[in-house]
Motif scaffolding. Sequence first.
Motif: not given
Length: 254
Positions: A28-31, A18-26, A52-59
């Motif tokens: 909440d729904a994707e995590i 979970i923390r790794a995915l948060l760091r990558e910017g995913y 902070g807010p997610a930086t990876i948005r849905r394609r």
Amino acid sequence: MTGERHRHTRPHPKEAEIRALLREGYRDAEIRRRTGADVRTIARRRAEGGFGPATIRRRAPRKHPKDAEIRARLAAMSSEAIARELGVDRAAVRRIRRESGIRFVPPTYATAEEKWADRVRPAGEGHLEWTGERSTRSGSPVMRFREKSVSPAAVSFRKRTGRDPVGQVKAECGYPHCIAPAHVEDEPGRRRLREQFRFLTGGASPAPVCRHGHDQVVHGRFQPDGAPYCAECKREQRPVASPWSMTGSQGGVA
């Protein structure tokens, strides 16, 4: 209270992921999709870790190959009609309609003939093709007008003859489900044309009755090639008499 705090701070079985995915910017729904963790748990980890807010948005969905053609028809045609005309999936048309926000408002027709005229298009060599609904079993053109089922082929017949057809109306031109007025016939007209073709190709007159005793003046029919058969035998699902097995005084030919 202490127990409640302990329950919230207990590490999740996939805490590290979970923390790794948060760091990558995913998001909440994707995590949640990847780890199965509750969204509230993920949001808490995001706040606690200051991610902070997610930086990876849905394609964004891939553009449909016929996106422009579909959008050009949205206001004038139903999603089903667009899918049928362009040969695309109805779900794709509905998705593009939702994205565009363009509603289809069905036109109001004063007569069945007006609706018929709005559902036909030339198919070359004088044929007319139906662009509206079709029977799921046979593919035959069908139409609803004022909550009633109307045969587009019957409308074509009335346009040419000015009268209602007798029996089923079909095209005699060989083009599948053609509804050109000049190409359709009702049962009497179809019999007359096919009988004429039989005589022109050297066929003899049918016998007065079939081998099961049915009057062929009433029940006699002809195939497109002029071969005769008994409609009553066919309706009763009996073995249909062949041209040479029918009885009568006119050469034994049905």
